[in-house]
Design a protein around this motif. Structure first.
Motif, short mmCIF file in Angstrom:
data_model
loop_
_atom_site.label_atom_id
_atom_site.label_comp_id
_atom_site.label_asym_id
_atom_site.label_seq_id
_atom_site.Cartn_x
_atom_site.Cartn_y
_atom_site.Cartn_z
N THR A 230 -19.19 4.24 -4.11
CA THR A 230 -19.99 3.01 -4.05
C THR A 230 -21.47 3.32 -3.96
OG1 THR A 230 -18.18 1.80 -3.01
CG2 THR A 230 -20.39 0.88 -2.77
N LEU A 231 -21.83 4.28 -3.11
CA LEU A 231 -23.24 4.67 -3.00
C LEU A 231 -23.74 5.30 -4.30
CD1 LEU A 231 -23.34 6.16 0.62
CD2 LEU A 231 -24.17 3.92 -0.16
N MET A 232 -22.85 6.01 -4.99
CA MET A 232 -23.24 6.62 -6.26
C MET A 232 -23.53 5.56 -7.32
SD MET A 232 -21.02 9.25 -8.61
CE MET A 232 -20.73 10.29 -7.19
N LEU B 209 -12.25 -0.10 -4.38
CA LEU B 209 -12.01 1.30 -4.69
C LEU B 209 -10.99 1.92 -3.73
CD1 LEU B 209 -15.63 2.53 -5.49
CD2 LEU B 209 -13.79 2.05 -7.10
N GLU B 210 -11.04 1.52 -2.47
CA GLU B 210 -10.05 2.04 -1.52
C GLU B 210 -8.65 1.57 -1.87
OE1 GLU B 210 -9.36 2.33 3.33
OE2 GLU B 210 -11.00 1.12 2.51
N PHE B 211 -8.51 0.31 -2.25
CA PHE B 211 -7.20 -0.20 -2.65
C PHE B 211 -6.68 0.53 -3.88
CE2 PHE B 211 -4.79 -3.13 -5.37
CZ PHE B 211 -3.71 -3.41 -4.54
N VAL B 212 -7.55 0.73 -4.87
CA VAL B 212 -7.13 1.43 -6.09
C VAL B 212 -6.74 2.88 -5.77
CG1 VAL B 212 -7.90 2.26 -8.35
CG2 VAL B 212 -8.47 -0.05 -7.61
N GLY B 213 -7.51 3.52 -4.90
CA GLY B 213 -7.20 4.90 -4.54
C GLY B 213 -5.86 5.03 -3.84
N LEU B 214 -5.59 4.14 -2.88
CA LEU B 214 -4.29 4.17 -2.21
C LEU B 214 -3.16 3.89 -3.18
CD1 LEU B 214 -5.16 2.26 1.11
CD2 LEU B 214 -4.85 4.73 0.81
N LEU B 215 -3.40 2.98 -4.12
CA LEU B 215 -2.38 2.67 -5.13
C LEU B 215 -2.08 3.88 -6.00
CD1 LEU B 215 -0.69 0.27 -6.21
CD2 LEU B 215 -2.53 -0.14 -7.85
N VAL B 216 -3.10 4.60 -6.40
CA VAL B 216 -2.90 5.77 -7.26
C VAL B 216 -2.16 6.87 -6.51
CG1 VAL B 216 -4.09 7.63 -8.48
CG2 VAL B 216 -4.87 5.27 -8.74
N VAL B 217 -2.58 7.17 -5.28
CA VAL B 217 -1.93 8.23 -4.49
C VAL B 217 -0.47 7.86 -4.20
CG1 VAL B 217 -1.97 9.53 -2.33
CG2 VAL B 217 -4.11 8.98 -3.49
N GLY B 218 -0.23 6.60 -3.85
CA GLY B 218 1.14 6.17 -3.60
C GLY B 218 2.00 6.24 -4.85
N ALA B 219 1.44 5.88 -6.00
CA ALA B 219 2.21 5.95 -7.25
C ALA B 219 2.56 7.39 -7.61
CB ALA B 219 1.41 5.30 -8.39
N ILE B 220 1.65 8.31 -7.36
CA ILE B 220 1.94 9.73 -7.62
C ILE B 220 3.10 10.19 -6.73
CG2 ILE B 220 1.03 12.07 -7.41
CD1 ILE B 220 -1.71 10.95 -8.15
N GLY B 221 3.06 9.81 -5.46
CA GLY B 221 4.14 10.20 -4.55
C GLY B 221 5.47 9.61 -4.96
N LEU B 222 5.51 8.33 -5.34
CA LEU B 222 6.76 7.70 -5.76
C LEU B 222 7.31 8.35 -7.02
CD1 LEU B 222 5.93 3.94 -5.09
CD2 LEU B 222 7.51 5.38 -3.80
N LEU B 223 6.43 8.65 -7.98
CA LEU B 223 6.88 9.32 -9.20
C LEU B 223 7.44 10.70 -8.89
CD1 LEU B 223 7.09 9.47 -12.29
CD2 LEU B 223 4.72 10.29 -12.32
N TRP B 224 6.80 11.41 -8.00
CA TRP B 224 7.27 12.75 -7.61
C TRP B 224 8.64 12.66 -6.94
CZ3 TRP B 224 3.78 16.63 -4.46
CH2 TRP B 224 4.36 17.90 -4.52
N LEU B 225 8.82 11.69 -6.04
CA LEU B 225 10.12 11.54 -5.40
C LEU B 225 11.20 11.18 -6.41
CD1 LEU B 225 11.85 11.39 -2.83
CD2 LEU B 225 11.17 9.00 -2.60
N TRP B 226 10.87 10.35 -7.38
CA TRP B 226 11.84 9.99 -8.42
C TRP B 226 12.24 11.22 -9.21
CZ3 TRP B 226 11.66 10.16 -13.82
CH2 TRP B 226 12.69 9.48 -14.47
N ILE B 227 11.28 12.09 -9.52
CA ILE B 227 11.60 13.31 -10.25
C ILE B 227 12.51 14.21 -9.42
CG2 ILE B 227 10.60 15.43 -11.21
CD1 ILE B 227 8.14 13.79 -11.98
#
Length: 358
Positions: free
Chosen positions: A241-243, A273-291
């Motif tokens: 945000t500052l950037m 941005l915080e909401f999007v970041g948490l969404l991305v990290v959570g989606a990566i974890g869920l995809l990894w668990l599915w694999i």
């Protein structure tokens, strides 16, 4: 049948839908407790709000995981031990190690992720020490249970900290903290330890000892990085945000060690941005668990466990099958004797065993 066998109750399979009953009734009780506390000002109800709000969602997800991924080797007693003992040991271990090992630095969150995933791994090894037959699905369930127990006790601490302020007890802050952490629990501690537990159990399924293969070590490093990214999302959102919207006077204040007051637009951008970041990290974890869940011979174990005894294996599933031979005349459907022994029959070679998980 011996008389003692008649007296011993057989373990019943988990009832489908129990998690839904726990969630609905628990939410109703929590809301009722909050409303009564607001109306009456009775502070004796505050522990009920803290405990019920912190433990409801983690317990619900443990029951859900047990219902949907029950492998037969994990009992209710083991689940209880993993949630309570594993959760408490994890919180205590993380508190001690973080106090002595971590210092303010740009990589502090990476240290937090590594320490907390390490202590949860130790807690998982402790509660699963008596399991002689390990399967991938059991590792996922037990890992998730240890992680959710850790999250429940940690959330209770955060809720208590938000309640007690310099101005007195803040019930609104307590309710907001419990709602936010309950929404984030499914893609946090339980998810990361479930991934690590599934890979560890799959690698250790061939023998009585734990095997820390390169795949297990790499998975530990990966979930530690995910954990660190999750904790760093808020700081990353502020920096971005500052950037994007920073002004020269704001940079000067940062250089002298003062934090400039954000504008409303900047505050909104930080939250987005915080909401999007948490969404991305959570989606990566869920995809990894599915694999982790869908790969490896764990699915073949599930299929073989449900197949009727004596069922012939299908081609391409670990058993060699030759081309079909015509039946002898006058005997429809009867298998024909081979004209000559096959290579494996001549050698007396045993069936090729399945490869290990990792």
């Amino acid at each position: 049948m011996p008389l003692h066998a008649l007296r011993t109750p057989m373990p019943s399979p988990p009832t489908k839908g129990t998690w839904r009953t726990i969630l609905v009734s628990g939410v109703a009780l929590w809301v009722a407790t909050v409303v009564v506390t607001f109306l009456t000002g009775n502070t004796n109800l505050l522990p009920t709000i803290v405990l019920l709000g912190s433990f409801l969602v983690p317990v619900t997800f443990v029951v859900w995981a047990y219902e949907h991924h029950h492998g037969g080797n994990v009992t209710v007693e083991t689940l209880f031990s993993a949630f309570v003992v594993g959760g408490i040991l994890g919180v205590l271990g993380a508190s001690v190690l973080e106090s002595y090992l971590l210092h303010p630095s740009p990589l502090v969150y990476l240290g937090v992720g590594a320490i907390e995933e390490f202590v949860k791994l130790l807690a998982l090894l402790f509660v699963a020490r008596d399991l002689t037959h390990r399967r991938r699905r059991d590792g996922i369930v037990l890992g998730a249970t240890v992680g959710l127990g850790f999250a429940a006790f940690e959330s209770a601490g955060y809720a208590l900290n938000s309640l007690v302020t310099a101005q007195g007890l803040d019930l609104v802050a307590l309710v907001q903290t419990e709602i936010l952490r309950s929404l984030l629990v499914p893609v946090g501690h339980g998810l990361w330890t479930a991934i690590l537990g599934g890979v560890l159990f799959a690698a250790s399924s061939a023998g009585p000892t734990w095997r820390f293969t390169p795949g297990v070590v790499g998975t530990f490093a990966g979930v530690a990085v995910l954990h660190a990214l999750w904790d760093s999302v808020h700081g990353i959102a502020i920096a971005l945000t500052l950037m994007f919207t920073g002004l020269p006077w704001g940079d000067l204040m940062l250089q002298i060690g003062r934090l400039p007051a954000p504008t409303q637009a900047q505050a909104n951008l930080v939250n987005l941005l915080e909401f999007v970041g948490l969404l991305v990290v959570g989606a990566i974890g869920l995809l990894w668990l599915w694999i982790v869940t869908m790969t490896g011979p764990g699915r073949r174990e599930a299929n073989s466990a449900t197949a009727p005894p004596g069922t012939a294996p299908r081609p391409g599933h670990g058993h060699a099958t030759g081309p079909a031979r015509p039946a002898p005349t006058g005997q429809p459907g009867a298998p024909a004797a081979p004209d000559h022994p096959t290579g494996s029959e001549r050698r007396g070679a045993p069936e090729t065993p399945e490869e290990p998980d990792d």
